[in-house]
Design a protein around this motif. Structure first.
Motif, PDB file in Angstrom:
ATOM      1  N   LEU A 160      24.548  35.334  32.913  1.00  0.00           N
ATOM      2  CA  LEU A 160      25.808  35.417  33.309  1.00  0.00           C
ATOM      3  C   LEU A 160      26.592  34.015  33.376  1.00  0.00           C
ATOM      4  N   TYR A 161      27.989  34.337  32.954  1.00  0.00           N
ATOM      5  CA  TYR A 161      28.817  33.109  32.619  1.00  0.00           C
ATOM      6  C   TYR A 161      30.179  33.268  33.633  1.00  0.00           C
ATOM      7  N   ILE A 177      37.432  34.185  35.662  1.00  0.00           N
ATOM      8  CA  ILE A 177      36.432  35.127  35.402  1.00  0.00           C
ATOM      9  C   ILE A 177      35.078  34.992  35.787  1.00  0.00           C
ATOM     10  N   ILE A 178      34.383  35.740  36.482  1.00  0.00           N
ATOM     11  CA  ILE A 178      33.133  35.488  36.849  1.00  0.00           C
ATOM     12  C   ILE A 178      32.073  36.665  36.420  1.00  0.00           C
ATOM     13  N   GLU A 189      33.879  40.277  36.177  1.00  0.00           N
ATOM     14  CA  GLU A 189      34.756  40.302  37.387  1.00  0.00           C
ATOM     15  C   GLU A 189      35.844  39.347  37.021  1.00  0.00           C
ATOM     16  N   ILE A 190      37.245  40.220  36.732  1.00  0.00           N
ATOM     17  CA  ILE A 190      38.249  39.220  36.599  1.00  0.00           C
ATOM     18  C   ILE A 190      38.673  38.867  37.695  1.00  0.00           C
ATOM     19  N   SER A 215      23.713  30.505  37.741  1.00  0.00           N
ATOM     20  CA  SER A 215      22.570  30.760  38.131  1.00  0.00           C
ATOM     21  C   SER A 215      22.127  32.233  38.519  1.00  0.00           C
ATOM     22  N   GLY A 216      23.048  33.032  38.789  1.00  0.00           N
ATOM     23  CA  GLY A 216      22.730  34.348  39.207  1.00  0.00           C
ATOM     24  C   GLY A 216      24.341  34.914  39.419  1.00  0.00           C
ATOM     25  N   ARG A 217      24.241  36.125  40.117  1.00  0.00           N
ATOM     26  CA  ARG A 217      25.249  36.833  40.183  1.00  0.00           C
ATOM     27  C   ARG A 217      26.157  36.096  41.479  1.00  0.00           C
TER      28      ARG A 217
END
Length: 533
Positions: A160-161, A177-178, A189-190, A215-217
């Protein structure tokens, strides 16, 4: 200039003129990305830490010794020299270079369209693809980068970035943006969608694209939702990265963006800034006129409105009817006008706007101005020259921009170009003292005329400073021929080659026939009287 900056400028020229050779190439060219990614990433890291590279670095103190002297010098941190990294993360931040392992591709499609800006309609007919390369000094315009770009990088889809788009100059959040799965931005998820730069001053600003590994959501708290939603970034970027538990940046890209009419008009529409004089400065600086500096620093917009009444006249044996209308001059577009629309009795109405914050646009408190209109393209040296133009209007001692309250030393006279297209310049000067109205007539030859206006001496003697310019272009037309003939000009010479012209003017067929019948009737009466027939 240091060697790195010199190489960047050479490379920029090469890019602009399409002359990149095998010797001078970008370390982040597609070929080098495929063969030597580490060199590209190393160049990006080095540039991001360079305090000489961007406007908020060491050059700022030279360009802006007074941070408040102009809008283009506005700086949230005027007393420190920043690199991109220290600007975004703070002066004490230490970039972990080993984390920068990915090249963030950023590609814009400019699109086509039409937009309004600073009194003109601008049309873009060709769409282009722009691939950002942070190692080049290419400068873009806001219109070209207004839409969210395509952003890609090498990634495992299980990772995830986060991408943060950040205006490093003005400290504004331009996108967040996550929870991006791999490099699939469309599935992310914008939180805050990309919004393009609204750069409306000349010096190019820097907009960074920062890629972080999560590191995670991410689940945002209400407090951080409010903070991150604020475009003005009322938070420390280092704190934000720590709160989101991000690693990196693992990839970086950026673009330099300067002003364009699209951004300027947007700043006007939201009532924040008025910066159109910058465009006028760029345009008129290329006119090569002796009374206009090569690099003028104009600070006032000069709108000029004409409202000619309806007009009917006969020129070169043709009758013309012109309607009434109201219009503003458009020097940034087609500056050409019809001479009847700017004739002497269609007195122009100027309006001044100060460069700067929108709410101060009409603030001329304590200032006094002089307004001139001149024609430097006069063909007869006894009437005007490039250095001593023909004077079409002079109003001095204008209090706080109210032209109607100034002293009119010469009333406005419309154009009458006899030979070709002429430029007519409205020149606004700020005064340092009251102009002696009894001496204004001494700057023409003969005195108190309009001929051979010694504009250089007039400006120098009165310590005037040029602050605003507008202009139009007029050429010989039916109305100039009409006014010249009415003033005693040679009609045959003026109307040579014009359709329907003859000496005397021909009359309509019906009138000819009526006259012929009359003549026949009179002849018949004469015959009856003389010969009894």
């Amino acid at each position: 200039m240091d060697r790195a900056m010199y190489q960047i400028q050479v490379l920029q020229v090469a890019v602009l003129f399409g002359c990149i050779s095998a010797v001078i190439t970008s370390p982040c060219s597609q070929a080098n990305l495929n063969s030597d990614l580490s060199s590209c990433l190393s160049s990006i890291v080095t540039s991001s830490k360079d305090k000489n590279l961007f406007w908020f670095g060491t050059q700022y103190f030279i360009r802006c010794p007074n941070p408040w002297a102009s809008l283009d010098c506005f700086n949230y941190h005027p007393y420190r020299a920043d690199s991109l990294i220290s600007r975004v993360f703070g002066p004490g931040y230490s970039l972990n270079e080993t984390l920068v392992t990915k090249y963030l591709n950023v590609t814009f499609e400019t699109g086509t369209g039409t937009y309004s800006g600073c009194g003109n309609e601008w049309t873009v007919t060709e769409s282009r693809r722009l691939e950002l390369d942070p190692t080049l000094a290419t400068v873009y315009k806001p219109w070209s980068v207004r839409k969210r770009p395509t952003m890609t990088w090498e990634a495992n889809q299980s990772e995830l970035y986060t991408i943060i788009v950040y205006d490093a100059g003005s400290l504004i959040n331009h996108g967040l943006i996550i929870n991006i799965p791999g490099n699939d931005v469309n599935s992310a998820e914008i939180f805050k969608d990309y919004h393009g730069p609204m750069k409306s001053t000349p010096t190019p600003n820097v907009y960074s694209f920062l890629l972080f590994k999560q590191s995670g959501r991410i689940q945002l708290s209400e407090e951080w939702r409010k903070l991150l939603a604020d475009s003005m970034a009322q938070y420390n970027m280092t704190d934000a990265v720590e709160y989101l538990n991000l690693t990196g940046p693992v990839g970086m890209n950026w673009m330099r963006v300067t002003m364009d009419p699209y951004a300027m008009q947007n700043m006007i529409n939201i009532r924040l800034l008025y910066t159109c004089p910058y465009l006028i400065s760029q345009a008129v600086g290329n006119h090569n006129r002796t009374f206009i500096p090569r690099d003028p620093k104009l600070t006032v917009g000069v709108d000029v409105t004409f409202s000619p009444t309806a007009l009917t006249f006969t020129s070169c044996c043709t009758k013309y009817s012109k309607p009434s209308r109201t219009f503003k001059l458009n020097p940034l577009g087609d500056a050409s006008v019809d001479s009847w629309d700017v004739r002497s009795d269609a007195t122009p109405v100027p309006d001044f706007m100060a460069l700067g914050f929108y709410n101060q646009m009409k603030n001329f408190t304590g200032k006094t101005f002089t307004l001139l209109c001149v024609d430097p393209d006069v063909p007869r040296s006894t009437a005007g020259t490039q250095e001593r133009p023909l004077l079409h209007w002079m109003v001095v001692n204008i209090p706080e921009g109210r032209v109607a309250e100034g002293y009119t030393a010469q009333s406005y006279r419309g154009p009458r170009p006899p030979d070709a297209a002429h430029y007519y310049y409205f020149l606004l000067y700020e005064q340092t003292d009251t102009v002696n109205t009894s001496e204004t007539g001494n700057y023409t030859t003969p005195p108190n005329s309009r001929f051979l206006f010694d504009i250089s001496s007039f400006v120098s003697d009165n310590s005037l400073r040029l602050v605003g310019v507008n202009w139009f272009v007029a050429e010989p037309d039916e109305y100039t021929r009409y006014t010249s003939a009415a003033s005693g000009g040679n009609v045959t010479s003026l109307c040579a080659g014009q359709p329907n012209f003859d000496t005397p003017c021909p009359i309509s067929g019906s009138t000819k026939w009526q006259l012929t019948l009359t003549q026949i009737f009179i002849l018949n009466l004469l015959c009856i009287f003389l010969f009894g027939i």
